[in-house]
Scaffold this active site. Sequence first.
Site, PDB file in Angstrom:
ATOM      1  N   SER A  39     -19.269 -35.498  56.274  1.00 37.80           N
ATOM      2  CA  SER A  39     -17.986 -35.536  56.982  1.00 37.80           C
ATOM      3  C   SER A  39     -17.771 -34.172  57.614  1.00 37.80           C
ATOM      4  CB  SER A  39     -16.848 -35.906  56.027  1.00 37.80           C
ATOM      5  OG  SER A  39     -16.895 -35.122  54.859  1.00 37.80           O
ATOM      6  N   GLU A  58     -14.918 -31.388  59.388  1.00 36.93           N
ATOM      7  CA  GLU A  58     -13.501 -31.002  59.476  1.00 36.93           C
ATOM      8  C   GLU A  58     -13.230 -30.201  60.751  1.00 36.93           C
ATOM      9  OE1 GLU A  58     -11.693 -29.564  55.807  1.00 36.93           O
ATOM     10  OE2 GLU A  58     -10.821 -27.917  56.965  1.00 36.93           O
ATOM     11  N   ASP A  78      -0.601 -23.182  51.978  1.00 39.22           N
ATOM     12  CA  ASP A  78      -0.174 -21.803  51.718  1.00 39.22           C
ATOM     13  C   ASP A  78       0.877 -21.454  52.750  1.00 39.22           C
ATOM     14  OD1 ASP A  78      -2.038 -21.053  49.637  1.00 39.22           O
ATOM     15  OD2 ASP A  78      -3.590 -21.229  51.179  1.00 39.22           O
ATOM     16  N   PHE A 129     -12.134 -14.570  55.863  1.00 38.42           N
ATOM     17  CA  PHE A 129     -11.811 -15.892  55.292  1.00 38.42           C
ATOM     18  C   PHE A 129     -12.078 -15.913  53.792  1.00 38.42           C
ATOM     19  CE2 PHE A 129     -12.692 -19.401  58.699  1.00 38.42           C
ATOM     20  CZ  PHE A 129     -11.475 -19.128  59.271  1.00 38.42           C
ATOM     21  N   HIS A 161     -19.310 -32.037  53.040  1.00 43.52           N
ATOM     22  CA  HIS A 161     -18.190 -31.951  53.994  1.00 43.52           C
ATOM     23  C   HIS A 161     -18.298 -30.598  54.698  1.00 43.52           C
ATOM     24  CE1 HIS A 161     -14.025 -32.608  55.431  1.00 43.52           C
ATOM     25  NE2 HIS A 161     -13.834 -31.320  55.198  1.00 43.52           N
TER      26      HIS A 161
HETATM   27  P1  FAD Z   1      -2.986 -26.971  44.046  1.00 40.79           P
HETATM   28  O1  FAD Z   1      -3.947 -28.028  43.553  1.00 40.79           O
HETATM   29  O2  FAD Z   1      -1.557 -27.304  44.026  1.00 40.79           O
HETATM   30  O3  FAD Z   1      -3.322 -25.621  43.335  1.00 40.79           O
HETATM   31  C1  FAD Z   1      -2.780 -24.396  43.781  1.00 40.79           C
HETATM   32  C2  FAD Z   1      -2.697 -23.384  42.644  1.00 40.79           C
HETATM   33  O4  FAD Z   1      -1.667 -23.746  41.725  1.00 40.79           O
HETATM   34  C3  FAD Z   1      -3.952 -23.261  41.796  1.00 40.79           C
HETATM   35  O5  FAD Z   1      -4.070 -21.922  41.400  1.00 40.79           O
HETATM   36  C4  FAD Z   1      -3.689 -24.153  40.586  1.00 40.79           C
HETATM   37  O6  FAD Z   1      -4.384 -23.713  39.428  1.00 40.79           O
HETATM   38  C5  FAD Z   1      -2.189 -24.020  40.424  1.00 40.79           C
HETATM   39  N1  FAD Z   1      -1.545 -25.269  40.019  1.00 40.79           N
HETATM   40  C6  FAD Z   1      -1.862 -26.516  40.449  1.00 40.79           C
HETATM   41  N2  FAD Z   1      -1.012 -27.428  39.913  1.00 40.79           N
HETATM   42  C7  FAD Z   1      -0.147 -26.734  39.145  1.00 40.79           C
HETATM   43  C8  FAD Z   1       0.971 -27.120  38.362  1.00 40.79           C
HETATM   44  N3  FAD Z   1       1.349 -28.403  38.275  1.00 40.79           N
HETATM   45  N4  FAD Z   1       1.656 -26.141  37.693  1.00 40.79           N
HETATM   46  C9  FAD Z   1       1.290 -24.827  37.793  1.00 40.79           C
HETATM   47  N5  FAD Z   1       0.229 -24.413  38.538  1.00 40.79           N
HETATM   48  C10 FAD Z   1      -0.473 -25.364  39.207  1.00 40.79           C
HETATM   49  N6  FAD Z   1      -4.479 -25.581  53.706  1.00 40.79           N
HETATM   50  C11 FAD Z   1      -3.637 -25.957  54.694  1.00 40.79           C
HETATM   51  O7  FAD Z   1      -2.558 -25.347  54.852  1.00 40.79           O
HETATM   52  N7  FAD Z   1      -3.943 -26.976  55.556  1.00 40.79           N
HETATM   53  C12 FAD Z   1      -5.092 -27.694  55.421  1.00 40.79           C
HETATM   54  O8  FAD Z   1      -5.334 -28.611  56.194  1.00 40.79           O
HETATM   55  C13 FAD Z   1      -6.001 -27.344  54.373  1.00 40.79           C
HETATM   56  N8  FAD Z   1      -7.145 -28.029  54.174  1.00 40.79           N
HETATM   57  C14 FAD Z   1      -7.926 -27.763  53.080  1.00 40.79           C
HETATM   58  C15 FAD Z   1      -9.019 -28.590  52.803  1.00 40.79           C
HETATM   59  C16 FAD Z   1      -9.807 -28.372  51.673  1.00 40.79           C
HETATM   60  C17 FAD Z   1     -10.950 -29.302  51.386  1.00 40.79           C
HETATM   61  C18 FAD Z   1      -9.496 -27.290  50.796  1.00 40.79           C
HETATM   62  C19 FAD Z   1     -10.343 -27.037  49.570  1.00 40.79           C
HETATM   63  C20 FAD Z   1      -8.430 -26.459  51.069  1.00 40.79           C
HETATM   64  C21 FAD Z   1      -7.613 -26.678  52.198  1.00 40.79           C
HETATM   65  N9  FAD Z   1      -6.496 -25.909  52.486  1.00 40.79           N
HETATM   66  C22 FAD Z   1      -5.645 -26.262  53.517  1.00 40.79           C
HETATM   67  C23 FAD Z   1      -6.180 -24.732  51.669  1.00 40.79           C
HETATM   68  C24 FAD Z   1      -5.238 -25.064  50.504  1.00 40.79           C
HETATM   69  O9  FAD Z   1      -3.992 -25.487  51.007  1.00 40.79           O
HETATM   70  C25 FAD Z   1      -5.075 -23.789  49.681  1.00 40.79           C
HETATM   71  O10 FAD Z   1      -6.266 -23.494  49.020  1.00 40.79           O
HETATM   72  C26 FAD Z   1      -3.898 -23.787  48.726  1.00 40.79           C
HETATM   73  O11 FAD Z   1      -3.742 -22.444  48.233  1.00 40.79           O
HETATM   74  C27 FAD Z   1      -4.085 -24.669  47.511  1.00 40.79           C
HETATM   75  O12 FAD Z   1      -4.005 -25.964  47.822  1.00 40.79           O
HETATM   76  P2  FAD Z   1      -4.365 -27.096  46.706  1.00 40.79           P
HETATM   77  O13 FAD Z   1      -3.943 -28.371  47.248  1.00 40.79           O
HETATM   78  O14 FAD Z   1      -5.738 -26.949  46.239  1.00 40.79           O
HETATM   79  O15 FAD Z   1      -3.319 -26.615  45.564  1.00 40.79           O
END
Ligand code: FAD
Length: 280
Positions: free
Chosen positions: A11, A13, A104, A211, A261
């Site tokens: 895939s 991106e 973020d 990055f 991916h």
């Molecule tokens: P989470 O899974 O919510 O984790 C974030 C942090 O919080 C981690 O340190 C985790 O340990 C902690 N945490 C998780 N759940 C909890 C909880 N319930 N209580 C306390 N702590 C918790 N960013 C964008 O803005 N746009 C995009 O389109 C985008 N695409 C991405 C695609 C991929 C495949 C990846 C891997 C990342 C992408 N990102 C994108 C970046 C991503 O948004 C950042 O890495 C962000 O900091 C974390 O997102 P997450 O969904 O993994 O967060």
Amino acid sequence: MSVQEYPLGISFEFFPPNTQVGRDKLVMTRDALASRQPRFFSVTYGAGGSTQKRTLSTVRSVRESGITTAPHLSCVGSEKAMLREVLTQFREDGIDSLVALRGDLPSGMSGIGDLGYANELVEFIRDETGDHFEIAVGAYPESHPQAESFERDLQHFVRKMNAGANLAITQYFFNADSYFHFVERVRALGVEAPIVPGIMPITNYSKLARFSDACGAEIPRWIRKQLEAYSDDSESIAAFGEEVISLLCQRLLDGGAPGLHFYTLNQAEPTLKVVDNITG
Ligand code: FAD
């Protein structure tokens, strides 16, 4: 066996371009990459809904290629009402897969919004739309940069999968063992869903270093030293990058990765070269 024959194939991106030149270039990139039969394309989404319209228009343009296209959706800085609206729009557009993330907040933007973490977003999507969407989430083999600890990060990841995610896509990394270790650990914690390695082609050292600092991906010393030595010799960087990333991909697939991916950064060439090396 070609990489397209792995259970999740390949895939690609993209990010939503913000100029006409960028949009025209993406059409060419999309067509070049569509020729390698990806399982899907995905399009990133800016935190706080900052690219909401552009993400959707990019999805519409990209899927004219005939390839399924999944928008990303991030929750940070957004209220539930807005996320609900976006999900409705996605459904009206016939979209049935997405990548759910926390996102973020850029500096200067305040307010985390109604949902603090990706597990809450996955739960929200399932509550609102049932099984309509195939949901992918992010995974961090080298640990998320804000994680309290590796173990806590794993627990949060498991919670996110249990909230209803179908698969995970990893942050990019250059050390295959970090991926194998992560998969082994989360399997032991009961996660059975596929975990697809995210692959970043190497084309430019200073951008990659920036990055990688921001997202917590480690550039091994031997790669860093070699790239530094090439300085601004972009041909040598591209050739070295192609070799390193092709070997990484081959090792991941040989070791059991279900597919790959690619973070294309809207460029076809570096990704095509790697895909063709591992297919050939
Ligand atoms: P989470 O899974 O919510 O984790 C974030 C942090 O919080 C981690 O340190 C985790 O340990 C902690 N945490 C998780 N759940 C909890 C909880 N319930 N209580 C306390 N702590 C918790 N960013 C964008 O803005 N746009 C995009 O389109 C985008 N695409 C991405 C695609 C991929 C495949 C990846 C891997 C990342 C992408 N990102 C994108 C970046 C991503 O948004 C950042 O890495 C962000 O900091 C974390 O997102 P997450 O969904 O993994 O967060």
